[in-house]
Design a protein around this motif. Structure first.
Motif: not given
Ligand code: PLP
Length: 448
Positions: A122, A213, A215-216, A193, A225-226, A119, A191, A378, A98, A162, A93-95, A166
């Motif tokens: 975070s 992330s 995921t987005k 994302t 997720m990733g 975010y 970041d 998002i 990090q 970022e 996941s993004g988290h 976000n």
């Molecule tokens: C969603 C998001 C994250 C966290 O990522 P996950 O995949 O939900 O763990 C971190 N930074 C930004 C900017 C995000 O939008």
């Protein structure tokens, strides 16, 4: 700044070609043209010597899918390629990306400086959970780059931002922030994302590490997720002596010196061989496959995402039920000039606006939409909406909400790739239904 369209020998492919092809070649065994899902946990060793050299990091190859997997490796290579980086490590996941990014840099008692415009998850991760590792985050207002320099302490090991923040609308001046990090001999972590490497490549502006992330927008369809950590390959770990974990013999790897042994991809190796090995948040091969497939249309999707977002933002700016719109693609935005510089192809597709009538009108607007989905996500192909004050930020006081850009009147949108006139019509009917009976006199405050 490198230009994707510049032709030189050997030919450097454009970003559109690379989103489709980078990291994947036909399967050597079967000829399968698409990247197979290597749904396996382990890989057969040739013999004991081969196994030993893999475990000692003397030979590159596959051991166990917590460390490496061919489908995940293809995704890592694609993201590193698009970012212009040297190497990448994917995560669940993004988290977790990090967490891995910091785990390689930090010792207990260390600190880092973070933009306060991040975010929400975070901010929580950095403030509460990172504290259990003995790491302290110092938050600063990122709109003035000097704030990062002023907050530096001898224990600071990184600056985290970022670039396009976000929930959106805030664009940071990355170049001077990178210069401050370089002078302090610590890496700047961006970041990326919200922008994706299609809209912005932080390494071009001096960043040292990029986290995602996936995921987005990278996976793009709200299926998987990733996360990912990408290394530029340009950071000098020895300068300043701040990273003994990189430059001194590693007791968890029988005395291996990562910086000496692996040079410009030492961070990637350490993050995989120690962080991923010991913390364990590996990306599933299935998710890597979905993300690779999604990324093949990244450029097409982002073009439409930003074109739609621009049109919707312009529409909202002139709507009688709307108090303000915070989108860096609008001339009225204080970040318009920075967006022209750092995001010339568009200012992303996530932004906020304020409804006249405050909390109640915000709730009504979100409940009144038909095409938009009311979700916390998002970066989906679908358009998404949320009223942070009644959902993601409801535990905060009103003052805290306003500071976080999530005041009672704030609505956040993630604009998808549908027919833009349908999106505009949907928002129009929801906003008209949400309008207070009498026009509100007090102008709502735009979040800082
Ligand atoms: C969603 C998001 C994250 C966290 O990522 P996950 O995949 O939900 O763990 C971190 N930074 C930004 C900017 C995000 O939008």
């Amino acid at each position: 700044m490198p230009d994707d369209s510049r032709h030189s020998a050997p030919r450097r492919y454009g970003i559109e070609t690379r989103t489709v092809h980078a990291g994947t070649t036909p399967d050597p065994t079967t000829g399968a043209r698409n990247m197979p899902i290597y749904q396996t946990t382990a890989y057969v060793f040739d013999d004991v010597d081969h196994a030993a050299s893999l475990f000692n990091l003397q030979t590159f190859g596959y051991i166990y899918s917590r460390l490496t997997n061919p489908t995940v490796a293809a995704l890592e290579e694609r993201i590193a390629n698009l970012e212009g980086g040297r190497g990448a490590v994917a995560a669940a996941s993004g988290h977790s990306a990090q967490l891995l990014a910091f785990f390689t840099l930090m010792e207990p008692g260390d600190e880092f400086i973070a933009s306060r415009n991040l975010y929400g998850g975070s901010v929580t991760q950095f403030t509460h959970s990172f504290r259990k590792f003995g790491w302290k985050a110092i938050f600063v207002d990122p709109r003035e780059p000097e704030n990062f320099r002023k907050a530096l302490t001898p224990k600071c090991k990184a600056i985290f931002v970022e670039g396009l923040a976000n929930p959106g609308g805030i664009v940071l001046d990355l170049e001077p922030i990178a210069a401050i990090a370089r002078k302090a001999a610590i890496p700047l972590i961006v970041d990326n994302t919200m922008a994706t490497p299609y809209l912005c490549r932080p390494f071009d502006w001096g960043a040292d590490l990029v986290v995602h992330s996936t995921t987005k927008f990278l996976s793009g369809h709200g299926t998987s997720m990733g996360g990912c950590v990408v290394e530029s390959g340009r950071f000098d770990w020895g300068k300043g002596g701040k990273f003994p974990g990189m430059t001194q013999p590693d007791p968890a790897y029988h005395g291996l010196n990562f910086a000496e042994t692996f040079g410009d991809f030492a961070y990637t190796m350490k993050t995989r061989a120690v962080g991923l090995r010991d913390l364990g948040p590996a990306m599933a091969p299935m998710n890597a496959f979905f993300t690779l497939t999604g990324m093949e249309t990244l450029h097409l999707r982002m073009e439409r995402h930003v074109a739609n977002a621009q049109r919707v933002a312009e529409f909202l700016e002139n709507h009688p039920a709307v108090a303000w719109v915070s989108y860096a693609g609008l001339k009225s935005s204080p970040f318009y000039k920075l967006a022209r510089k750092y995001l010339p192809k568009g200012a992303g597709s996530v932004f906020t606006f304020g409804v006249k009538g405050g909390y109640e009108a915000g709730v009504k607007a979100v409940e009144g939409v038909e095409l938009f989905s009311h979700v916390a996500n998002i970066g989906d192909t679908r358009s998404l909406i949320i009223h942070p004050a009644s959902t993601t930020h409801r535990q905060l006081t009103e003052e805290q909400q306003v500071k976080a850009g999530a005041g009672p009147d704030v609505v956040r949108l993630s604009i998808g790739i549908e027919t833009v006139d349908d999106l505009i019509a949907d928002l129009d009917q929801a906003l008209r239904a949400a309008m207070p009976a009498r026009p509100a006199k007090k102008k709502s405050r735009q979040p800082a």
